[in-house]
Design a protein around this motif. Structure first.
Motif, mmCIF file in Angstrom:
data_model
loop_
_atom_site.group_PDB
_atom_site.id
_atom_site.type_symbol
_atom_site.label_atom_id
_atom_site.label_comp_id
_atom_site.label_asym_id
_atom_site.label_seq_id
_atom_site.Cartn_x
_atom_site.Cartn_y
_atom_site.Cartn_z
ATOM 1 N N ASP B 1 0.513 -0.789 0.038
ATOM 2 C CA ASP B 1 0.518 0.320 -0.344
ATOM 3 C C ASP B 1 1.144 1.144 -0.618
ATOM 4 N N GLN B 3 2.334 4.672 0.848
ATOM 5 C CA GLN B 3 1.740 5.593 1.842
ATOM 6 C C GLN B 3 1.783 7.019 0.924
ATOM 7 N N THR B 26 -0.969 9.141 3.120
ATOM 8 C CA THR B 26 -1.866 8.303 3.613
ATOM 9 C C THR B 26 -2.093 8.225 5.587
#
Lengths: 113, 114
Positions: B1, B3, B26
């Motif tokens: 994921d 960031q 994020t």
């Protein structure tokens, strides 16, 4: 000029051979880092050092080892080079641990054939 | 994921106009941010940074804006010059963590046309 010298700047090697990249700094900074840059991935941390003989793994450490026997030198070793390790490798340094800028060397271009 | 995201891979602008490079993150724990510029065959060079206690930092032609509620930062270059043509990376970190925890975006290629 961040006072960082990387060697070699360019190298072509064969799969399965060991390769060592050297980073030398003249700033006497405590923290040193090895990154690799690949298309679509940006800069990813391989290993870092927070002092002589003190090192730790980064995000993409598999297949790599490091050593730091002197403040000024940080070595990155590929024990048995693979084609997936073809990349541009950047050494970086910082004076303090956090909240501070890190400064990069000029890079070492490695091609594994 | 991811960031730290630089969603546009490239930007082309005319000399003299404004260049706006965007970066989204994020992790709400990030509290300092940096921009680096990279020319081909060279290492990234530090450009400008900003702490989360500010919403703007200016250095000559370069200004970084931080919108914490939107988790968004942008780099403005005014006026743009052909020598600004490079790949720009944004990076985010926390003052509680070490610099080894800096997270970089994938980069954005800026082309400034004469």
């Amino acid at each position: 000029d961040a006072g960082i010298t990387q060697s070699p700047r360019h190298k072509v090697t064969e799969t399965g051979t060991p390769v060592t990249l050297r980073c030398h700094q003249t700033e006497n900074h405590r923290y040193m880092y090895w990154y690799r840059q690949d298309p679509g991935h940006g800069l990813r941390l391989i290993h870092y050092s927070y002092g002589v003989k003190d090192t730790d793994k980064g995000e993409v450490s598999d297949g790599y080892s490091v050593s730091r026997s002197k403040t000024e030198d940080f070595l990155l070793t590929l024990e048995s080079a693979t084609s997936s390790q073809t990349s541009v490798y950047f050494c970086a340094i910082s004076a303090v641990s956090s909240g501070n800028t890190i400064y990069f060397g000029e890079g070492s271009w490695l091609t594994v054939v | 994921d991811q960031q730290v995201k630089q969603n546009s891979p490239s930007l082309s602008v005319q000399e003299g106009r404004i260049s706006i490079l965007n970066c989204d993150y994020t992790n709400s724990m990030f509290d300092y941010f940096l921009w680096y510029k990279k020319y081909p065959a060279e290492g990234p060079t530090f450009l400008i940074s900003i702490s989360s206690i500010k919403d703007k930092n200016e250095d000559g032609r370069f200004t970084v804006f931080l919108n914490k509620s939107a988790k968004h930062l942008s780099l403005h270059i005014v006026p743009s010059q052909p020598g600004d043509s490079a790949v720009y990376f944004c990076a985010a970190g926390t003052t509680q963590g070490g610099s080894e925890k800096l997270v970089f975006g994938k980069g954005m290629k800026l082309t400034v046309n004469p």
